[in-house]
Design a protein around this motif. Structure first.
Motif, short mmCIF file in Angstrom:
data_model
loop_
_atom_site.label_atom_id
_atom_site.label_comp_id
_atom_site.label_asym_id
_atom_site.label_seq_id
_atom_site.Cartn_x
_atom_site.Cartn_y
_atom_site.Cartn_z
N TYR A 85 -2.24 10.64 0.25
CA TYR A 85 -2.28 9.30 0.87
C TYR A 85 -2.09 9.49 2.36
O TYR A 85 -1.25 10.28 2.80
CB TYR A 85 -1.14 8.45 0.32
N ASP A 111 0.84 -1.20 0.00
CA ASP A 111 0.00 0.00 0.00
C ASP A 111 0.88 1.26 0.00
O ASP A 111 0.69 2.19 -0.78
CB ASP A 111 -0.88 -0.06 1.26
N ARG A 117 -2.14 6.89 6.03
CA ARG A 117 -2.41 5.64 6.73
C ARG A 117 -1.64 5.65 8.05
O ARG A 117 -0.42 5.89 8.05
CB ARG A 117 -1.98 4.44 5.88
#
Ligand SMILES: O=C(O)CCC(=O)/C=C/C=C(\O)C(=O)O
Ligand SMILES: [Fe+2]
Length: 317
Positions: free
Chosen positions: A294, A26, A296
């Motif tokens: 992005y 990812d 995370r």
């Protein structure tokens, strides 16, 4: 002047963690997007805002901001060691311009940089000599810290210089969002840690390995929920990222160092590199827009991990 911006968290644990294949794939996807963005932009100069983790800057003499006229990677955590390709004459003019703009900024004719500066160059361009780069140290680990409005002013002073430079410049802000890795603190340091924080330049290979193993072990314990480390704070991270993408950078001016660390961990101060880079972009081009984002939370890396790319509003799609 043509400008683009990449912001990315870094982690010394990228090669040393127990993160799953899914997590690493990812993350690789996000790195790939930033890499393609950088390749498409094809800069002839990189201006890199980066922190240091007591490898190049120490309490013996700790500036808040420092522009490198020459720089060398120290090679911590297997990052690439050796000289960067710094265009000294442009760095000199940048520093002079920032000072005239009213921001007192240190200079270094012999800057040493660690994974915080080297990792984005490796990930985006494959190495530290692929492109000319001006490294700019922003103090993100050693209290006391410059007020956030001052970080903004510094970034704008850099941007004001770049506005008039005839070059394609990629700005990079390197550093994590919420995170609290075990970086020693001067107020709680043991005698041995105090020596490191004051001037721990060029440790022996054994001392470097022991230091790194401590961080690797802490990450494994944190991922198991066993470390005495502040939790990641995805809510704080997302709010910060949304303020940056809104362009309303003055909303960050009154954030205090104490509140930031209490919410998002002591190393969250690395967001100062993102704040400087966005202010530079805004000063140079006016309005900007996010083209990739992005996020995370990755406990195995002890990091709220973000990667973003930004272009001027008036740049083509
Ligand atoms: O080695 C030390 O004592 C300092 C620890 C260290 O370098 C940790 C770095 C962590 C990051 O760069 C990060 O998570 O942003
Ligand atoms: Fe870091």
């Amino acid at each position: 002047m043509t400008l683009a911006l990449v912001n990315m968290s870094h982690s010394p644990l990228l090669q040393f963690s127990e993160a799953s294949r899914e997590v690493l794939d990812d993350l690789d996807g996000a790195f790939g997007a930033a890499r393609r963005f950088a390749a498409d932009f094809d800069p002839d100069l990189i201006v890199l805002f980066a922190p240091d983790h007591y490898n190049g800057f120490f309490y013996e003499l700790m500036p808040q901001f420092c522009i490198g006229y020459e720089a060398t990677g120290v090679g911590d955590y297997d990052s690439e060691a050796g000289p960067l390709d710094v265009p000294t004459e442009i760095a000199q003019r940048l520093a002079a311009s920032v000072l005239v703009d009213g921001v007192d900024c240190a200079i270094s004719l012999k800057m040493e940089v660690d994974h915080g500066a080297v990792q984005p160059l490796e990930i985006l361009f494959g190495g530290i000599t692929a492109k000319p780069v001006i490294p700019i140290f922003v103090n993100c680990v050693a209290p006391p810290f410059a007020p956030m409005r001052r970080v903004g002013a510094f970034g704008r002073a850099v941007g004001n210089f770049l506005r008039d430079l005839d070059a394609r410049v990629l700005l990079i802000g390197s550093g994590g969002l919420s995170h609290d890795p075990p970086v020693p603190q001067i107020v709680t340091a043991t005698e041995e840690q105090r020596k490191l924080l004051l001037n721990g330049r060029h440790p022996t290979a054994a001392a470097r390995a022991a230091r790194q193993q401590r961080v690797i072990d802490a990450a494994k314990a944190f991922a198991r929920g066993e470390a005495n480390i502040r939790d990641l704070n995805p809510k704080w991270d997302r709010e910060f990222m949304s303020i940056l993408s809104s362009g309303q950078l003055d909303r960050l001016d009154d954030w205090t160092a104490e509140e930031m660390a209490a919410e998002a961990g002591k190393s969250c101060h690395e967001v100062r590199t993102w704040v400087a880079s966005h202010n530079a972009m805004k000063a140079a081009v006016g309005e900007y827009r996010s083209t990739f984002s992005y996020y995370r939370p990755i406990p195995e890396l002890i990091a709220g991990f973000g990667v973003t790319t930004v272009l001027p509003v008036d740049a083509g799609a």
